[in-house]
Design an enzyme around this catalytic site. Structure first.
Site, PDB file in Angstrom:
ATOM      1  N   ARG A  84       0.861  -1.195   0.000  1.00 28.81           N
ATOM      2  CA  ARG A  84       0.000   0.000   0.000  1.00 28.81           C
ATOM      3  C   ARG A  84       0.890   1.236   0.000  1.00 28.81           C
ATOM      4  NH1 ARG A  84      -4.188  -0.348   4.643  1.00 28.81           N
ATOM      5  NH2 ARG A  84      -5.073  -1.974   3.315  1.00 28.81           N
ATOM      6  N   ARG A 153      -2.519   6.282  10.128  1.00 25.19           N
ATOM      7  CA  ARG A 153      -2.473   6.007   8.679  1.00 25.19           C
ATOM      8  C   ARG A 153      -2.527   7.310   7.876  1.00 25.19           C
ATOM      9  NH1 ARG A 153      -4.406   0.797   7.924  1.00 25.19           N
ATOM     10  NH2 ARG A 153      -3.756  -0.511   9.657  1.00 25.19           N
ATOM     11  N   LYS A 224      -4.681   0.148  14.686  1.00 20.21           N
ATOM     12  CA  LYS A 224      -4.605   1.193  13.669  1.00 20.21           C
ATOM     13  C   LYS A 224      -5.294   2.468  14.142  1.00 20.21           C
ATOM     14  CE  LYS A 224      -6.793  -1.575  10.779  1.00 20.21           C
ATOM     15  NZ  LYS A 224      -7.577  -2.191   9.705  1.00 20.21           N
ATOM     16  N   LYS A 226      -6.850   6.326  12.531  1.00 19.03           N
ATOM     17  CA  LYS A 226      -7.156   6.987  11.253  1.00 19.03           C
ATOM     18  C   LYS A 226      -7.694   8.400  11.456  1.00 19.03           C
ATOM     19  CE  LYS A 226      -8.088   2.632   8.908  1.00 19.03           C
ATOM     20  NZ  LYS A 226      -9.048   1.804   8.177  1.00 19.03           N
ATOM     21  N   CYS A 446     -15.098  -3.216  -1.509  1.00 15.29           N
ATOM     22  CA  CYS A 446     -13.738  -3.498  -1.027  1.00 15.29           C
ATOM     23  C   CYS A 446     -13.098  -4.569  -1.917  1.00 15.29           C
ATOM     24  CB  CYS A 446     -13.782  -3.991   0.415  1.00 15.29           C
ATOM     25  SG  CYS A 446     -14.341  -5.693   0.538  1.00 15.29           S
ATOM     26  N   CYS A 452      -7.705 -10.815  -0.539  1.00 14.03           N
ATOM     27  CA  CYS A 452      -7.866 -10.535   0.884  1.00 14.03           C
ATOM     28  C   CYS A 452      -8.059 -11.826   1.681  1.00 14.03           C
ATOM     29  CB  CYS A 452      -9.045  -9.605   1.125  1.00 14.03           C
ATOM     30  SG  CYS A 452      -9.255  -9.303   2.884  1.00 14.03           S
ATOM     31  N   CYS A 491     -16.489  -9.018   4.022  1.00 14.22           N
ATOM     32  CA  CYS A 491     -16.518  -9.470   5.421  1.00 14.22           C
ATOM     33  C   CYS A 491     -16.894  -8.276   6.287  1.00 14.22           C
ATOM     34  CB  CYS A 491     -15.163 -10.075   5.825  1.00 14.22           C
ATOM     35  SG  CYS A 491     -13.961  -8.873   6.416  1.00 14.22           S
ATOM     36  N   CYS A 495     -14.043  -2.375   5.181  1.00 17.25           N
ATOM     37  CA  CYS A 495     -13.096  -1.585   4.387  1.00 17.25           C
ATOM     38  C   CYS A 495     -13.769  -0.685   3.347  1.00 17.25           C
ATOM     39  CB  CYS A 495     -12.102  -2.510   3.694  1.00 17.25           C
ATOM     40  SG  CYS A 495     -11.169  -3.512   4.870  1.00 17.25           S
TER      41      CYS A 495
HETATM   42 FE1  SRM Z   1      -9.203  -2.491   5.453  1.00 14.98          FE
HETATM   43  C1  SRM Z   1      -7.922  -5.223   6.967  1.00 14.98           C
HETATM   44  C2  SRM Z   1      -8.157  -3.596   2.469  1.00 14.98           C
HETATM   45  C3  SRM Z   1      -9.890   0.536   4.142  1.00 14.98           C
HETATM   46  C4  SRM Z   1     -11.129  -1.759   8.192  1.00 14.98           C
HETATM   47  N1  SRM Z   1      -8.144  -4.099   4.839  1.00 14.98           N
HETATM   48  C5  SRM Z   1      -7.674  -5.101   5.634  1.00 14.98           C
HETATM   49  C6  SRM Z   1      -6.759  -6.051   4.841  1.00 14.98           C
HETATM   50  C7  SRM Z   1      -5.363  -5.557   4.984  1.00 14.98           C
HETATM   51  C8  SRM Z   1      -6.914  -7.551   5.165  1.00 14.98           C
HETATM   52  C9  SRM Z   1      -6.020  -8.158   6.187  1.00 14.98           C
HETATM   53  O1  SRM Z   1      -5.890  -7.628   7.311  1.00 14.98           O
HETATM   54  O2  SRM Z   1      -5.482  -9.225   5.882  1.00 14.98           O
HETATM   55  C10 SRM Z   1      -7.329  -5.800   3.410  1.00 14.98           C
HETATM   56  C11 SRM Z   1      -6.358  -6.062   2.258  1.00 14.98           C
HETATM   57  C12 SRM Z   1      -7.121  -6.594   1.079  1.00 14.98           C
HETATM   58  C13 SRM Z   1      -6.329  -6.625  -0.177  1.00 14.98           C
HETATM   59  O3  SRM Z   1      -6.147  -7.730  -0.727  1.00 14.98           O
HETATM   60  O4  SRM Z   1      -5.929  -5.585  -0.655  1.00 14.98           O
HETATM   61  C14 SRM Z   1      -7.893  -4.400   3.555  1.00 14.98           C
HETATM   62  N2  SRM Z   1      -8.942  -1.654   3.666  1.00 14.98           N
HETATM   63  C15 SRM Z   1      -8.586  -2.297   2.534  1.00 14.98           C
HETATM   64  C16 SRM Z   1      -8.740  -1.419   1.315  1.00 14.98           C
HETATM   65  C17 SRM Z   1      -7.703  -1.661   0.233  1.00 14.98           C
HETATM   66  C18 SRM Z   1     -10.166  -1.626   0.769  1.00 14.98           C
HETATM   67  C19 SRM Z   1     -10.455  -1.055  -0.586  1.00 14.98           C
HETATM   68  O5  SRM Z   1     -10.992  -1.827  -1.385  1.00 14.98           O
HETATM   69  O6  SRM Z   1     -10.204   0.124  -0.842  1.00 14.98           O
HETATM   70  C20 SRM Z   1      -8.684  -0.042   1.991  1.00 14.98           C
HETATM   71  C21 SRM Z   1      -7.279   0.488   2.115  1.00 14.98           C
HETATM   72  C22 SRM Z   1      -7.274   1.852   2.732  1.00 14.98           C
HETATM   73  C23 SRM Z   1      -5.935   2.516   2.774  1.00 14.98           C
HETATM   74  O7  SRM Z   1      -5.493   2.986   1.740  1.00 14.98           O
HETATM   75  O8  SRM Z   1      -5.365   2.606   3.865  1.00 14.98           O
HETATM   76  C24 SRM Z   1      -9.206  -0.369   3.375  1.00 14.98           C
HETATM   77  N3  SRM Z   1     -10.236  -0.849   6.088  1.00 14.98           N
HETATM   78  C25 SRM Z   1     -10.495   0.264   5.339  1.00 14.98           C
HETATM   79  C26 SRM Z   1     -11.521   1.041   5.960  1.00 14.98           C
HETATM   80  C27 SRM Z   1     -12.158   2.299   5.391  1.00 14.98           C
HETATM   81  C28 SRM Z   1     -11.565   3.559   5.936  1.00 14.98           C
HETATM   82  O9  SRM Z   1     -10.550   3.525   6.633  1.00 14.98           O
HETATM   83  O10 SRM Z   1     -12.131   4.610   5.660  1.00 14.98           O
HETATM   84  C29 SRM Z   1     -11.887   0.383   7.119  1.00 14.98           C
HETATM   85  C30 SRM Z   1     -13.027   0.784   8.084  1.00 14.98           C
HETATM   86  C31 SRM Z   1     -12.666   1.908   8.978  1.00 14.98           C
HETATM   87  C32 SRM Z   1     -11.985   1.420  10.199  1.00 14.98           C
HETATM   88  O11 SRM Z   1     -10.770   1.349  10.214  1.00 14.98           O
HETATM   89  O12 SRM Z   1     -12.691   1.076  11.159  1.00 14.98           O
HETATM   90  C33 SRM Z   1     -11.063  -0.807   7.194  1.00 14.98           C
HETATM   91  N4  SRM Z   1      -9.435  -3.306   7.296  1.00 14.98           N
HETATM   92  C34 SRM Z   1     -10.328  -2.891   8.241  1.00 14.98           C
HETATM   93  C35 SRM Z   1     -10.321  -3.832   9.327  1.00 14.98           C
HETATM   94  C36 SRM Z   1     -11.182  -3.771  10.604  1.00 14.98           C
HETATM   95  C37 SRM Z   1     -10.594  -2.895  11.642  1.00 14.98           C
HETATM   96  C38 SRM Z   1     -11.342  -2.954  12.927  1.00 14.98           C
HETATM   97  O13 SRM Z   1     -11.346  -1.957  13.657  1.00 14.98           O
HETATM   98  O14 SRM Z   1     -11.905  -3.986  13.274  1.00 14.98           O
HETATM   99  C39 SRM Z   1      -9.393  -4.838   8.980  1.00 14.98           C
HETATM  100  C40 SRM Z   1      -8.998  -6.076   9.806  1.00 14.98           C
HETATM  101  C41 SRM Z   1      -8.121  -5.748  10.970  1.00 14.98           C
HETATM  102  O15 SRM Z   1      -7.574  -4.653  11.095  1.00 14.98           O
HETATM  103  O16 SRM Z   1      -7.977  -6.641  11.791  1.00 14.98           O
HETATM  104  C42 SRM Z   1      -8.868  -4.481   7.687  1.00 14.98           C
HETATM  105 FE1  SF4 Z   2     -10.995  -7.915   3.078  1.00 15.16          FE
HETATM  106 FE2  SF4 Z   2     -13.056  -7.704   4.679  1.00 15.16          FE
HETATM  107 FE3  SF4 Z   2     -11.582  -5.576   4.138  1.00 15.16          FE
HETATM  108 FE4  SF4 Z   2     -13.143  -6.551   2.286  1.00 15.16          FE
HETATM  109  S1  SF4 Z   2     -13.843  -5.693   4.234  1.00 15.16           S
HETATM  110  S2  SF4 Z   2     -10.977  -5.973   2.005  1.00 15.16           S
HETATM  111  S3  SF4 Z   2     -13.074  -8.711   2.689  1.00 15.16           S
HETATM  112  S4  SF4 Z   2     -10.899  -7.329   5.253  1.00 15.16           S
END
Ligand code: SRM
Ligand code: SF4
Length: 581
Positions: A84, A153, A224, A226, A446, A452, A491, A495
């Site tokens: 990223r 982030r 994390k 944000k 997402c 993922c 899931c 994201c």
């Molecule tokens: Fe996310 C984990 C992709 C924005 C909440 N996110 C992941 C992972 C890294 C999976 C992993 O942990 O193994 C995903 C990688 C997938 C892949 O193959 O690329 C992933 N997240 C993404 C992206 C690429 C989704 C997209 O399609 O755009 C976004 C990258 C953002 C960036 O540039 O930094 C992305 N993730 C978000 C957002 C939206 C936001 O921040 O506005 C959220 C919800 C807001 C938040 O943080 O609460 C988000 N991602 C998560 C979570 C749940 C966090 C939690 O508090 O429970 C995980 C899992 C974790 O952290 O354990 C996660």
């Molecule tokens: Fe992966 Fe779940 Fe985030 Fe979608 S919402 S990118 S399935 S961790």
């Protein structure tokens, strides 16, 4: 008086999460990453190190569709890495965009993923290419440190500073916050650049060998963190989904400061009621000159009080709900040495992006393009990858800007560039945003499968198809052009911010989704579950009568999310803790 959880005078308590021990022992995020990169016998790195590479912006993944075959053939999974790239404020030059395009096509899987937080992502980078890819990113004057991991982030904001003077000031403030909160550790350079520090990278303040982390300590944050800033009336970065959401306040065309909201987050776990999405709570107003300091102090409260023995409870939103907002604000005032002021009035009218050409205050043109699912790639029908490359090559003075909704802007175009860009896009049959339905224009999906590791169902690869089917309904009932926010994730981690979708889908199992309704059109209200674990047929049959009723029974100006609440399809979610009721 609650006791701090972070106590550096004692070893990490045994019962803390394993990752807390990994961070502590990692020597400022080094671990044995170098040794792992040099091991030719496997495409993987050690499991503990996979926790540390996240802080460097990279996740180890494997091709999920090949898992079974490879297991049967007694082969290790088809490992590769996601990287990223952080783009603070979401702006890069045409040359940097070309560099990203080159990396995608030579070292990754030939696509660029634009994320929901204004970053570029590469997928499918093999271990043997990881270091070279990192070096090419750094040489392009971008970086990936703190793009993932238990740190602050990418700070998000509207990527077009030329919309007004206030936009420019907000952009500058976000860059300052981002720089200030970037970790110090020199391990990033040591590992990826063999210790070489380039002229253009002042962000990494620690000299090689001096890794002090005054803001983070060697244990970093519990989870994390944000931050995002929005300029009313547009909540185009969904500030309430962030640990800190900043709302720009202007007076006489000048930025005077920010209303501050704290404790937003989307993630939850199916079947665990004690986990829930939560929107940030407004706590007051801070003048511009104090905003960097205030963000730092808020982050350090989470560093000190955030839960470290259960990662499912470790986000700031739970710290706030555990200790109470009053305690957090009191602690903040104490740490700052000044009191946060009363919040100023503001209004948001929508979230999402506004497409098409706009003229900036500098007389140049800015074009917002809809990229479905944020995936820049060439397919038989759409040649986005080639088209954007040609734009960057032909119009070298333009820049590229990433929105918080997986879209891209081409900015700073002259009148002549504008004509050329329109011609290039037309020749590749891309960028025809005017023909898109209101639903598609407001969609986010997402990544999910195939990369993922946490995905339970499809998202990016499926939502476009599902929208086409829902469009048949909206077309029939006369809602084709109505803007309805629709979001899908594979899931419940959130994201694609699905709990802010007026229609939200969250994957439960292959082909099965929970359907959520009732979010606010400006990202100001969470939605609520309407149906659990349903497949496509049921999704369409459930949505049809509701959309039909909306077309005929809505009140003047009433948004779809609000309509579903007024008509009793779902109850309004007032706060995160009510989400599962
Ligand atoms: Fe996310 C984990 C992709 C924005 C909440 N996110 C992941 C992972 C890294 C999976 C992993 O942990 O193994 C995903 C990688 C997938 C892949 O193959 O690329 C992933 N997240 C993404 C992206 C690429 C989704 C997209 O399609 O755009 C976004 C990258 C953002 C960036 O540039 O930094 C992305 N993730 C978000 C957002 C939206 C936001 O921040 O506005 C959220 C919800 C807001 C938040 O943080 O609460 C988000 N991602 C998560 C979570 C749940 C966090 C939690 O508090 O429970 C995980 C899992 C974790 O952290 O354990 C996660
Ligand atoms: Fe992966 Fe779940 Fe985030 Fe979608 S919402 S990118 S399935 S961790």
């Amino acid at each position: 008086m609650p006791e701090k959880i972070l106590d550096l005078s004692k070893p990490v308590p045994e019962h803390f999460e394993h990752v807390e021990h990994i961070k502590e022992a990692s020597n400022y995020l080094r671990g044995t990453i170098v040794e792992g990169l040099n091991d030719p016998l496997t495409g993987a790195i050690a499991s503990d190190d996979t926790q540390l590479t996240k802080f460097h912006g990279s996740y180890m993944q494997d091709d999920r569709e090949l898992r079974n075959d490879r297991r049967h053939s007694k082969l290790e999974p088809a490992y590769s890495f996601m990287i990223r790239v952080r783009v603070p404020g979401g702006i890069c030059t045409a040359q940097q965009y070309l560099d990203m395009d080159h990396i995608a096509n030579t070292l990754a899987n030939g696509t660029i993923k634009l994320t929901t937080r204004q970053a570029f992502q590469f997928h499918g980078v093999l271990k043997r290419n990881l270091k070279q890819t990192m070096q090419e990113i750094i040489k392009s004057k971008l970086d990936s440190i703190a793009a993932c991991g238990d740190v602050n982030r990418n700070v998000m904001c509207n990527p077009n500073p030329y919309q007004s003077e206030v936009h420019e000031e907000v952009y500058q403030a976000c860059c300052k916050i981002s720089d200030h909160l970037t970790p110090n550790t020199s391990s990033y350079y040591e590992i990826w650049m063999d210790g070489e520090k380039l002229e253009h990278t002042p962000k990494f303040r620690a000299e090689i060998g001096n890794d002090e982390e005054p803001l983070y300590t060697k244990r970093y944050l519990p989870r994390k963190f944000k931050i995002a800033a929005a300029i009313p009336p547009y909540n185009d970065v969904d500030i309430y989904a962030n640990d800190i959401g900043l709302i720009a306040i202007e007076e006489d065309g000048k930025l005077i400061g920010f209303n501050v909201a704290i404790g937003g987050g989307m993630g939850m776990t199916h079947g665990m009621k004690e986990t829930y999405p939560r929107l940030a709570s407004l706590i007051g107003f801070v003048p511009t000159d104090k905003i960097v300091d205030t963000c730092e102090k808020i982050m350090t409260i989470q560093r000190d009080y955030g839960c470290r023995d259960n990662r499912k409870h470790a986000r700031f939103k739970y710290t706030i709900d555990d200790y109470g907002l009053d305690f957090i604000v009191e602690e903040l005032n104490k740490r700052c040495g000044y009191d946060i002021q009363e919040a100023k009035p503001f209004e948001f009218i929508r979230n999402g992006d506004t497409y098409g050409w706009q003229k900036g205050t500098n007389g140049k043109w800015f074009l917002t393009l809809f990229i479905e699912g944020g995936r820049v790639k060439d397919t038989k029908q759409h040649k986005w990858m080639t088209a954007l490359r040609e734009v960057a090559e032909t119009c070298g003075d333009v820049d590229f800007r990433l929105s918080g909704n997986q879209n891209i802007l081409v900015g700073n175009a002259s009148d002549e560039d504008k004509e050329k860009i329109d011609a290039i896009l037309a020749s590749y049959k891309v960028g025809e945003y005017a023909n898109l339905s209101g639903l598609r224009r407001n969609s986010i999906a997402c990544v999910a499968l195939n990369t993922c590791g946490l995905a339970m169902a499809e998202s990016e690869r499926y939502l476009p198809e599902l929208i086409t089917k829902i469009e048949e309904i909206t077309e029939e009932v006369g809602l084709r052009d109505d803007e309805i926010v629709i979001r899908m994730t594979g899931c419940p981690n959130g994201c694609g911010r699905p709990y802010l979708g007026e229609i939200g889908f969250v994957g439960k199992a292959p082909g099965k989704y929970n359907l959520y309704l009732g979010a606010g059109f400006s990202g100001e209200r969470l939605n609520k579950m309407y149906k659990e674990n349903i497949g496509e047929e049921e999704i369409l049959s459930e949505l049809k009568p509701i959309l039909k009723a909306y077309a005929t029974e809505r009140e003047e100006g009433e948004r779809f999310g609000s309509f579903t609440i007024r008509k009793g399809y779902v109850k309004a979610t007032i706060e995160g803790k009510d989400f599962n009721d």
